[in-house]
Write a protein that holds these residues in place. Sequence first.
Motif, mmCIF file in Angstrom:
data_model
loop_
_atom_site.group_PDB
_atom_site.id
_atom_site.type_symbol
_atom_site.label_atom_id
_atom_site.label_comp_id
_atom_site.label_asym_id
_atom_site.label_seq_id
_atom_site.Cartn_x
_atom_site.Cartn_y
_atom_site.Cartn_z
ATOM 1 N N ILE A 136 -6.634 -8.432 -35.046
ATOM 2 C CA ILE A 136 -6.934 -8.058 -33.658
ATOM 3 C C ILE A 136 -8.406 -7.640 -33.525
ATOM 4 C CG2 ILE A 136 -6.523 -6.203 -31.950
ATOM 5 C CD1 ILE A 136 -3.532 -6.509 -32.538
ATOM 6 N N PHE A 137 -8.957 -7.023 -34.588
ATOM 7 C CA PHE A 137 -10.373 -6.652 -34.558
ATOM 8 C C PHE A 137 -11.279 -7.805 -34.988
ATOM 9 C CE2 PHE A 137 -8.570 -2.365 -34.525
ATOM 10 C CZ PHE A 137 -9.360 -1.786 -33.545
ATOM 11 N N PHE A 147 -10.817 -11.083 -34.636
ATOM 12 C CA PHE A 147 -10.908 -12.194 -33.677
ATOM 13 C C PHE A 147 -12.062 -12.036 -32.680
ATOM 14 C CE2 PHE A 147 -9.310 -13.728 -29.425
ATOM 15 C CZ PHE A 147 -9.828 -14.999 -29.563
ATOM 16 N N PRO A 148 -12.137 -10.967 -31.880
ATOM 17 C CA PRO A 148 -13.269 -10.875 -30.951
ATOM 18 C C PRO A 148 -14.609 -10.702 -31.675
ATOM 19 C CG PRO A 148 -11.981 -8.858 -30.872
ATOM 20 C CD PRO A 148 -11.211 -9.829 -31.731
ATOM 21 N N THR A 149 -14.606 -9.918 -32.782
ATOM 22 C CA THR A 149 -15.866 -9.633 -33.468
ATOM 23 C C THR A 149 -16.508 -10.912 -34.025
ATOM 24 O OG1 THR A 149 -14.823 -7.584 -34.144
ATOM 25 C CG2 THR A 149 -16.912 -8.101 -35.165
ATOM 26 N N LEU A 196 -15.899 -14.306 -30.768
ATOM 27 C CA LEU A 196 -16.273 -14.249 -29.357
ATOM 28 C C LEU A 196 -17.625 -13.598 -29.108
ATOM 29 C CD1 LEU A 196 -12.826 -13.276 -27.792
ATOM 30 C CD2 LEU A 196 -13.877 -15.532 -27.867
ATOM 31 N N LEU A 197 -17.974 -12.603 -29.928
ATOM 32 C CA LEU A 197 -19.211 -11.869 -29.637
ATOM 33 C C LEU A 197 -20.445 -12.586 -30.170
ATOM 34 C CD1 LEU A 197 -17.933 -8.279 -30.376
ATOM 35 C CD2 LEU A 197 -18.515 -9.196 -28.144
#
Lengths: 193, 103
Positions: A184-185, A187-189, A192-193
């Motif tokens: 969960i941490f 994936f965006p890190t 996406l970022l």
Amino acid sequence: MTTATAHALSEHEQKVDRAKLGMWMFLGSEVMFFTGFLAAYIALRMSDPAWPSGHGRLNWPLAAANTVVLIVSSFTMALGVNAAQRNLTQRLRLCLGATALLGLVFLVVKAIEYNDKFHHGHYPSTDLFYGTYFLLTGFHGLHVLGGVIALTITAGMANRFSSKWFAPVENVGLYWHFVDIVWIFLFPTLYLL
Amino acid sequence: MGHVASIRLYVSILLVLLVGTALTVAASEIHLGRAGNITLALLIASAKASCVAAFFMHLKWDRGWIWLFVLYPLVLFSILVIALWPDISYRLGDAARALAAAH
């Protein structure tokens, strides 16, 4: 209920609690395991103003699909523990099997993703971006693999569990949810970022 | 045997997590600046992780020693990340000087 059975019950419950406490201690050490890599990632990324965004370099729709797979697997795992609590052996086996299968789907998708990266000549040695990407997703993937093996063994043992004793189910569940939280941490890190 | 939660609760948590994932993707499409996007993404991820820990991992119904083993690593994690700050600012300074020298 006599005092003797009450005492025996509480001792049994204590034993279950100790097994669970042991798993939480292990998860604490697992947090620190990932903290080392995450700290390296944060230091490298934040000290480089030209660090590329993962959005353009990585296949984020594939990773988003994998996020859904892992979240659904956490749900089937929670249902599994619930089935054990309610003495529903058949449902417990089904839930553990489904969780293991979803874990396998995650790994297959990850393999497709890695294969695509290798195909385009992107290796851990390419640059720091890919180095940290392979490090973090690789160790997370190994954790998923370990979970799939543990889940398969637990599913095979399903008829030995009852609402009185299902500590292995509870512990494999805690481990599996932890692996989900790490993703969960990640994936965006990473994507996406 | 611990707290027995209802299936309905698990289904609602699943839905919250799926909506959270959609929000994570949507939030990355809005441009809030580097710091803004990182903060928003980590806030959503923390909310999702808290849902998993509280309900799927039954922390909401756990008491006592378990909380020590939940909070202690989180404190250590925070200390380590905060301790990175001097290193990051020093390297950023180097990177800025290198960039200035190149121009």
